[in-house]
Write a protein that holds these residues in place. Structure first.
Motif, PDB file in Angstrom:
ATOM      1  N   THR A  57      33.389 102.131   2.107  1.00  0.00           N
ATOM      2  CA  THR A  57      32.581 101.104   2.776  1.00  0.00           C
ATOM      3  C   THR A  57      31.445 100.644   1.869  1.00  0.00           C
ATOM      4  OG1 THR A  57      33.017 102.172   4.902  1.00  0.00           O
ATOM      5  CG2 THR A  57      31.199 100.585   4.828  1.00  0.00           C
ATOM      6  N   ALA A  58      31.204  99.342   1.856  1.00  0.00           N
ATOM      7  CA  ALA A  58      30.022  98.794   1.181  1.00  0.00           C
ATOM      8  C   ALA A  58      28.915  98.676   2.230  1.00  0.00           C
ATOM      9  CB  ALA A  58      30.341  97.435   0.570  1.00  0.00           C
ATOM     10  N   TYR A  59      27.940  99.574   2.170  1.00  0.00           N
ATOM     11  CA  TYR A  59      26.896  99.628   3.190  1.00  0.00           C
ATOM     12  C   TYR A  59      25.750  98.649   2.932  1.00  0.00           C
ATOM     13  CZ  TYR A  59      28.779 103.723   5.578  1.00  0.00           C
ATOM     14  OH  TYR A  59      29.562 104.566   6.303  1.00  0.00           O
ATOM     15  N   TYR A  60      25.403  98.456   1.674  1.00  0.00           N
ATOM     16  CA  TYR A  60      24.287  97.576   1.319  1.00  0.00           C
ATOM     17  C   TYR A  60      24.714  96.687   0.156  1.00  0.00           C
ATOM     18  CZ  TYR A  60      21.414 101.182   3.664  1.00  0.00           C
ATOM     19  OH  TYR A  60      20.879 102.082   4.554  1.00  0.00           O
ATOM     20  N   SER A  61      24.269  95.451   0.168  1.00  0.00           N
ATOM     21  CA  SER A  61      24.445  94.570  -0.987  1.00  0.00           C
ATOM     22  C   SER A  61      23.213  93.690  -1.089  1.00  0.00           C
ATOM     23  CB  SER A  61      25.717  93.723  -0.849  1.00  0.00           C
ATOM     24  OG  SER A  61      25.664  92.897   0.304  1.00  0.00           O
ATOM     25  N   TRP A  62      22.684  93.563  -2.300  1.00  0.00           N
ATOM     26  CA  TRP A  62      21.445  92.805  -2.465  1.00  0.00           C
ATOM     27  C   TRP A  62      21.328  92.322  -3.911  1.00  0.00           C
ATOM     28  CZ3 TRP A  62      21.846  98.041  -2.598  1.00  0.00           C
ATOM     29  CH2 TRP A  62      21.219  98.746  -3.615  1.00  0.00           C
ATOM     30  N   SER A  63      20.410  91.416  -4.146  1.00  0.00           N
ATOM     31  CA  SER A  63      20.150  90.946  -5.508  1.00  0.00           C
ATOM     32  C   SER A  63      18.648  90.954  -5.762  1.00  0.00           C
ATOM     33  CB  SER A  63      20.717  89.532  -5.717  1.00  0.00           C
ATOM     34  OG  SER A  63      20.058  88.586  -4.888  1.00  0.00           O
ATOM     35  N   SER A  64      18.282  90.876  -7.028  1.00  0.00           N
ATOM     36  CA  SER A  64      16.864  90.862  -7.372  1.00  0.00           C
ATOM     37  C   SER A  64      16.663  90.072  -8.654  1.00  0.00           C
ATOM     38  CB  SER A  64      16.327  92.290  -7.531  1.00  0.00           C
ATOM     39  OG  SER A  64      17.012  92.965  -8.566  1.00  0.00           O
ATOM     40  N   ILE A  93      25.739 103.529  -6.112  1.00  0.00           N
ATOM     41  CA  ILE A  93      25.112 102.222  -6.340  1.00  0.00           C
ATOM     42  C   ILE A  93      25.667 101.645  -7.641  1.00  0.00           C
ATOM     43  CG2 ILE A  93      22.976 100.936  -6.694  1.00  0.00           C
ATOM     44  CD1 ILE A  93      21.486 103.199  -5.284  1.00  0.00           C
ATOM     45  N   ALA A  94      26.267 100.481  -7.559  1.00  0.00           N
ATOM     46  CA  ALA A  94      26.773  99.779  -8.740  1.00  0.00           C
ATOM     47  C   ALA A  94      26.034  98.466  -8.883  1.00  0.00           C
ATOM     48  CB  ALA A  94      28.274  99.532  -8.606  1.00  0.00           C
ATOM     49  N   GLY A  95      25.696  98.121 -10.113  1.00  0.00           N
ATOM     50  CA  GLY A  95      24.983  96.863 -10.358  1.00  0.00           C
ATOM     51  C   GLY A  95      25.643  96.061 -11.457  1.00  0.00           C
ATOM     52  N   GLY A  96      25.298  94.760 -11.510  1.00  0.00           N
ATOM     53  CA  GLY A  96      25.821  93.896 -12.562  1.00  0.00           C
ATOM     54  C   GLY A  96      25.902  92.444 -12.134  1.00  0.00           C
ATOM     55  N   GLU A  97      26.768  91.692 -12.825  1.00  0.00           N
ATOM     56  CA  GLU A  97      27.023  90.266 -12.567  1.00  0.00           C
ATOM     57  C   GLU A  97      25.767  89.399 -12.746  1.00  0.00           C
ATOM     58  OE1 GLU A  97      29.980  88.948 -12.238  1.00  0.00           O
ATOM     59  OE2 GLU A  97      30.903  90.940 -12.303  1.00  0.00           O
ATOM     60  N   ASP A  98      24.888  89.778 -13.671  1.00  0.00           N
ATOM     61  CA  ASP A  98      23.639  89.043 -13.906  1.00  0.00           C
ATOM     62  C   ASP A  98      23.911  87.609 -14.368  1.00  0.00           C
ATOM     63  OD1 ASP A  98      23.095  91.741 -13.697  1.00  0.00           O
ATOM     64  OD2 ASP A  98      21.522  91.740 -15.200  1.00  0.00           O
ATOM     65  N   HIS A  99      23.023  86.711 -13.976  1.00  0.00           N
ATOM     66  CA  HIS A  99      23.096  85.320 -14.437  1.00  0.00           C
ATOM     67  C   HIS A  99      21.715  84.692 -14.333  1.00  0.00           C
ATOM     68  CE1 HIS A  99      22.669  83.615 -10.380  1.00  0.00           C
ATOM     69  NE2 HIS A  99      23.493  84.562  -9.971  1.00  0.00           N
ATOM     70  N   LYS A 100      21.521  83.586 -15.018  1.00  0.00           N
ATOM     71  CA  LYS A 100      20.237  82.882 -14.927  1.00  0.00           C
ATOM     72  C   LYS A 100      20.009  82.409 -13.492  1.00  0.00           C
ATOM     73  CE  LYS A 100      18.094  80.362 -17.720  1.00  0.00           C
ATOM     74  NZ  LYS A 100      17.591  79.248 -18.541  1.00  0.00           N
ATOM     75  N   PHE A 123      27.987 101.860  -2.099  1.00  0.00           N
ATOM     76  CA  PHE A 123      29.272 102.182  -1.468  1.00  0.00           C
ATOM     77  C   PHE A 123      29.354 103.658  -1.066  1.00  0.00           C
ATOM     78  CE2 PHE A 123      30.068  99.075  -4.870  1.00  0.00           C
ATOM     79  CZ  PHE A 123      30.836  98.108  -4.253  1.00  0.00           C
ATOM     80  N   SER A 124      30.146 103.929  -0.041  1.00  0.00           N
ATOM     81  CA  SER A 124      30.636 105.287   0.184  1.00  0.00           C
ATOM     82  C   SER A 124      32.017 105.385  -0.461  1.00  0.00           C
ATOM     83  CB  SER A 124      30.728 105.604   1.677  1.00  0.00           C
ATOM     84  OG  SER A 124      31.644 104.728   2.317  1.00  0.00           O
ATOM     85  N   LEU A 125      32.394 106.593  -0.861  1.00  0.00           N
ATOM     86  CA  LEU A 125      33.688 106.820  -1.496  1.00  0.00           C
ATOM     87  C   LEU A 125      34.559 107.691  -0.607  1.00  0.00           C
ATOM     88  CD1 LEU A 125      32.619 107.505  -5.222  1.00  0.00           C
ATOM     89  CD2 LEU A 125      33.217 105.329  -4.147  1.00  0.00           C
ATOM     90  N   LYS A 126      35.825 107.347  -0.501  1.00  0.00           N
ATOM     91  CA  LYS A 126      36.755 108.095   0.353  1.00  0.00           C
ATOM     92  C   LYS A 126      36.946 109.525  -0.137  1.00  0.00           C
ATOM     93  CE  LYS A 126      39.443 103.953   1.515  1.00  0.00           C
ATOM     94  NZ  LYS A 126      40.759 103.282   1.361  1.00  0.00           N
ATOM     95  N   ASP A 127      37.000 109.710  -1.462  1.00  0.00           N
ATOM     96  CA  ASP A 127      37.314 111.023  -2.020  1.00  0.00           C
ATOM     97  C   ASP A 127      36.076 111.872  -2.296  1.00  0.00           C
ATOM     98  OD1 ASP A 127      36.230 109.688  -4.162  1.00  0.00           O
ATOM     99  OD2 ASP A 127      38.089 109.607  -5.323  1.00  0.00           O
ATOM    100  N   GLU A 128      34.890 111.343  -1.982  1.00  0.00           N
ATOM    101  CA  GLU A 128      33.638 112.072  -2.217  1.00  0.00           C
ATOM    102  C   GLU A 128      33.431 112.413  -3.694  1.00  0.00           C
ATOM    103  OE1 GLU A 128      31.256 112.874   0.233  1.00  0.00           O
ATOM    104  OE2 GLU A 128      32.474 111.562   1.478  1.00  0.00           O
TER     105      GLU A 128
END
Length: 508
Positions: free
Chosen positions: A320-327, A287-294, A253-258
């Motif tokens: 703005t959310a510029y990128y979203s992906w999973s691994s 970059i924020a991560g989480g929400e893991d599941h099998k 994400f980008s942040l409005k308040d920097e």
């Protein structure tokens, strides 16, 4: 396609192809299967030790989890030191506690030796509890860390706009750009005479008395030793019953308040969230991560991104959310990774798997462990990370539970597929596993109406695949094999594609 999913990761801009052509007529000392951080780091270290090596990558360098990591470099792990003490004893827990420091040191030495620009930075990490239950978890984590000599210090402040009950600061952690790093390692490997063969799918191996013959999509490769650096090795072995596949999600994400946090952050929720920043194309992103599941166990994987984004927007001033992906990663049943000789082999084949969420660290330490085993015949980590180790108590309950889930999924999916009378019953933009005229199919219909039809049974262990609507893939819930909409393998352990069907011949 540059990585194993439909979504672009923040690192993907840096991926490039290595167009070297291997000499299939010569014999190599070591063939390394897999072009992520584990395979590339191991290949370079072996080449430096005097071995003649080849990297065989089914797609392109960085195609798998190295291209989808969030690239935190920690010397504390998903398996806590308290758990390590309880399950493996104090001496082994202290040995385990040194792994992270050694791995980060290897990365730093590689950066200095090869003059690598990969945005490496040393940073402090904050681990924080959000409620009373997590407070007790944190206290347990800190207690275990103190027993093995690892520094964690309580702090009254964290650099994240998230309410917390208790927190610790952990010094000397790090972050980097994983694709810039392994690209530079590949260049160093090639400069030392190493060979890289991309778009080379390894289908099987034949371990003979003096060598191993790898059958690949481009021909046979002969090597004295083979390293499978492929998430989890192909075939069916004990490792497929002691590791469980998981998917993890990330958004940049980008942040409005920097007001970007400069340090690394981790909460103790289940599944937990983690944070870092990265500059891409001159702009800083969170970059924020989480929400893991099998793998294969979330009916609507797109909702995982929604939950993660909503959680981050609750606390951060997101623009703005510029990128979203999973691994993908694998959870070992007893908490320690499996690095060493492949169970069932005669000693010429090695593997590295079960890294949990610490792939950059364990992938790096694998390079040292495997090089020591192949060159010197032993490693100080040989016993604790042995893929053939037997720990009757550690992880036994999880072992039973995970394999019961695999068996349940196998039976349930076979019995309860949705029946359709026509391919027109599936909506546009929808993917489903269906039964049609007595046979089972995995069917995806694009928004244009174009139909992709494959047999739904995973060739690895004959479980039924499930639709992943976030990555537009067919995922096996049993052992984590993944396929694109046309049935092509994205992720092992399978070595065979799903059988593709001509929808024109099946429609009515």
């Amino acid at each position: 396609m540059y990585r194993d999913g439909a979504r672009k990761s923040i690192w993907q801009e840096e991926i490039k192809k290595f167009s070297l052509q291997a000499d299939f007529s010569q014999q190599y000392d070591v063939a390394i299967v897999g072009g992520g951080i584990t395979g590339v780091s191991t290949a370079l270290k072996l080449q430096q030790s005097g071995k003649k090596c080849i990297i065989l990558e089914a797609a392109n360098i960085g195609f798998g989890t190295t291209g989808g990591t969030t690239a935190h470099l920690n010397d504390f792990f998903d398996t806590t030191f308290t758990e390590a003490i309880n399950d493996f004893g104090m001496d082994n827990a202290k040995l385990f506690a040194g792994v992270g420091r050694e791995a980060i040191s290897i990365i730093e030495n590689n950066i200095q030796q090869h003059n690598i620009d990969c945005d490496f930075e040393r940073k402090s990490a904050y681990l924080f509890a959000l409620d009373e239950k997590q407070e007790k978890q944190l206290e347990d984590i800190v207690d275990g860390a103190s027993k093995v000599g690892h520094t964690m210090t309580y702090t009254s402040q964290i650099p994240f706009p998230i309410p917390f009950n208790k927190a610790v600061i952990i010094p000397d952690q790090a972050q980097f750009h994983p694709i810039k790093y392994i690209k530079a390692l590949c260049e160093a490997f090639v400069n030392l005479g190493g060979i890289i063969q991309e778009e080379c799918f390894c289908e099987s191996h034949d371990e003979q008395e003096d060598l191993v013959i790898l059958k690949t999509s481009k021909g046979d490769i002969k090597a004295k030793n083979v390293v499978y650096a492929t998430h989890i090795p192909p075939g069916v072995s004990v490792l497929h019953f002691t590791n469980s596949p998981y998917r993890s999600y990330a958004i940049a994400f980008s942040l409005k308040d920097e007001n970007y946090p400069k340090e690394l952050g981790y909460d103790l929720m289940d599944p937990y969230h983690y944070y870092r920043t990265q500059e891409i194309n001159g702009e800083t992103l969170l970059i924020a991560g989480g929400e893991d599941h099998k793998t294969g166990h979330e009916e609507n994987t797109g909702e995982c991104f929604s939950r993660l984004e909503n959680y981050v927007r609750k606390y951060f001033n997101v623009e703005t959310a510029y990128y979203s992906w999973s691994s993908q990663y694998y959870e070992p049943v007893d908490g320690f990774p499996y690095i060493g000789k492949l169970p069932g082999s005669n000693g010429k084949i090695y593997t590295a798997t079960g890294f949990r969420g610490n792939g950059m660290i364990f992938g790096t330490i694998s390079s040292q462990v495997l090089t020591d085993l192949i060159v010197a015949g032993s490693s100080k980590y040989e016993q604790i990370f042995s893929p053939s180790r037997v720990k009757p108590m550690a992880g036994f309950t999880d072992f039973v539970k995970e394999n019961a889930v695999v068996a349940f999924d196998f039976i349930k999916d076979k019995l309860f597929k949705e029946k359709i009378t026509s391919l027109a019953d599936v909506k546009e933009g929808e993917g489903k596993v269906v039964k049609y005229e007595g046979e089972s199919f995995a069917l995806y219909k694009e928004v244009t109406g174009r139909v992709h039809l494959v047999k739904s049974t995973c060739p690895h262990a004959f479980c039924e695949v499930r639709w992943n609507n976030a990555e537009l893939s067919w995922d096996c819930p049993c052992h984590g094999s993944r396929f694109n909409v046309n049935g092509k393998v994205l992720t092992g352990p399978t070595v065979k594609d799903l059988q593709r069907i001509d929808p024109e011949s099946e429609s009515s």
